[in-house]
Every structure is written in structure tokens, then in C-alpha cells.
Write a protein that holds these residues in place. Structure first.
Motif, mmCIF file in Angstrom:
data_model
loop_
_atom_site.group_PDB
_atom_site.id
_atom_site.type_symbol
_atom_site.label_atom_id
_atom_site.label_comp_id
_atom_site.label_asym_id
_atom_site.label_seq_id
_atom_site.Cartn_x
_atom_site.Cartn_y
_atom_site.Cartn_z
ATOM 1 N N PRO A 10 -5.002 -0.324 7.220
ATOM 2 C CA PRO A 10 -6.119 -0.680 7.018
ATOM 3 C C PRO A 10 -6.773 -1.933 6.258
ATOM 4 C CG PRO A 10 -5.968 2.024 6.571
ATOM 5 C CD PRO A 10 -4.190 1.295 6.710
ATOM 6 N N LYS A 11 -7.330 -2.484 6.814
ATOM 7 C CA LYS A 11 -8.060 -4.169 6.270
ATOM 8 C C LYS A 11 -7.909 -3.576 4.410
ATOM 9 C CE LYS A 11 -10.220 -6.159 10.479
ATOM 10 N NZ LYS A 11 -11.408 -6.764 10.671
ATOM 11 N N LEU A 12 -8.853 -2.409 4.571
ATOM 12 C CA LEU A 12 -8.591 -2.810 2.918
ATOM 13 C C LEU A 12 -7.528 -2.424 2.403
ATOM 14 C CD1 LEU A 12 -10.193 -1.769 0.260
ATOM 15 C CD2 LEU A 12 -10.595 0.533 0.766
ATOM 16 N N HIS A 13 -6.247 -2.004 2.082
ATOM 17 C CA HIS A 13 -4.521 -1.650 2.364
ATOM 18 C C HIS A 13 -4.742 -2.884 2.209
ATOM 19 C CE1 HIS A 13 -5.584 3.014 3.154
ATOM 20 N NE2 HIS A 13 -5.109 2.568 1.897
ATOM 21 N N LYS A 14 -4.700 -3.784 3.463
ATOM 22 C CA LYS A 14 -3.508 -5.208 3.353
ATOM 23 C C LYS A 14 -4.752 -6.484 2.303
ATOM 24 C CE LYS A 14 -3.423 -5.152 8.408
ATOM 25 N NZ LYS A 14 -3.393 -5.467 10.013
ATOM 26 N N LEU A 15 -6.527 -6.288 2.259
ATOM 27 C CA LEU A 15 -6.837 -6.644 0.371
ATOM 28 C C LEU A 15 -6.318 -6.336 -0.777
ATOM 29 C CD1 LEU A 15 -8.959 -9.041 0.451
ATOM 30 C CD2 LEU A 15 -10.679 -6.974 0.333
ATOM 31 N N LEU A 16 -5.994 -5.097 -0.769
ATOM 32 C CA LEU A 16 -5.738 -4.753 -1.917
ATOM 33 C C LEU A 16 -4.226 -5.143 -1.738
ATOM 34 C CD1 LEU A 16 -6.774 -1.365 -1.893
ATOM 35 C CD2 LEU A 16 -7.798 -3.093 -3.355
ATOM 36 N N ILE A 17 -3.216 -5.417 -1.153
ATOM 37 C CA ILE A 17 -1.991 -5.629 -1.381
ATOM 38 C C ILE A 17 -2.039 -7.229 -1.347
ATOM 39 C CG2 ILE A 17 -0.210 -5.934 -0.204
ATOM 40 C CD1 ILE A 17 -0.179 -3.665 1.060
ATOM 41 N N SER A 18 -2.269 -8.001 -0.821
ATOM 42 C CA SER A 18 -2.553 -9.833 -1.161
ATOM 43 C C SER A 18 -3.291 -9.876 -1.872
ATOM 44 C CB SER A 18 -3.592 -10.511 0.432
ATOM 45 O OG SER A 18 -5.060 -9.665 0.221
#
Length: 118
Positions: A10-18
């Protein structure tokens, strides 16, 4: 395979990882403690102040001087008024190229070039 699993996040997980990767990168660049080249650094020296230096000279022997072939082949030439390095070297049988090489030989050669016979 890794790309596929990242695309499925999900976009939220991608944002948190970055964001987490960025924070870790910044923490990696910051030193954890003041950097020092030596563990036991002496106090800084003051400009213009003289410091004593204890040197043990009891076991030091002067170097033995041996006469080499170079020393035994020395010749003397009388320097006359108006002589310069080229004239003296010509008397000694040296070529103009050798005179030029000597004149460009460094700090000691500069003294030769500035000599003024009295």
C-alpha cells in the motif's frame, strides 16, 4: 520478485519505508561522538611560546667520516673579481649543459648563482 512485492505494498507502507530509509541515511552520516585523530591528544600548543624538548644524547655517536672517491677527486679553483658560475665551470672543464643543470639544482644552487667575488 522484490520489485513485484514492493509494487503490491500500500502507498502508506511505501511512504513509511522511504521515510525510514531517509532517517537511517541521515543518522549514518552524523558522527556519534566528536572525532579525534588520537586517543590521548596532548594540549594544544601556543603560538610564539618556546617549549623545552628533552633529548637523551648519551648514547649518540658522531657518524664516521670516510673519504669517498668523490671527495678525493676535488679540485680547487681561484675565483677572481668579475667571475661568475659559467666562467668558473668553464675553467673546471664543465660543459654549458652541466652548468645549466647545476644552476637549476635547488636551494644550494641559488647560493652559487648569487656569489660575488671580492
Amino acid at each position: 520478485m522484490l520489485r513485484k512485492s514492493i509494487k503490491n505494498l500500500p502507498k502508506l507502507h511505501k511512504l513509511l519505508i522511504s521515510v525510514l530509509a531517509g532517517v537511517l541515511f541521515v543518522l549514518f552520516l552524523l558522527p556519534s561522538e566528536p572525532v579525534n585523530a588520537y586517543k590521548n591528544t596532548p594540549p594544544p600548543l601556543e603560538i610564539g611560546k618556546r617549549y623545552s624538548l628533552d633529548i637523551n644524547t648519551k648514547n649518540i655517536e658522531p657518524p664516521a667520516v670516510e673519504e669517498t672517491e668523490e671527495v678525493s677527486n676535488r679540485r680547487s679553483f681561484e675565483v677572481k673579481s668579475g667571475d661568475n658560475l659559467a666562467i668558473i665551470f668553464k675553467r673546471a672543464g664543465l660543459s654549458p649543459q652541466e652548468t645549466y643543470r647545476v644552476s637549476k639544482a635547488g636551494e644550494h644552487a641559488k647560493k652559487l648563482l648569487k656569489m660575488l667575488p671580492v
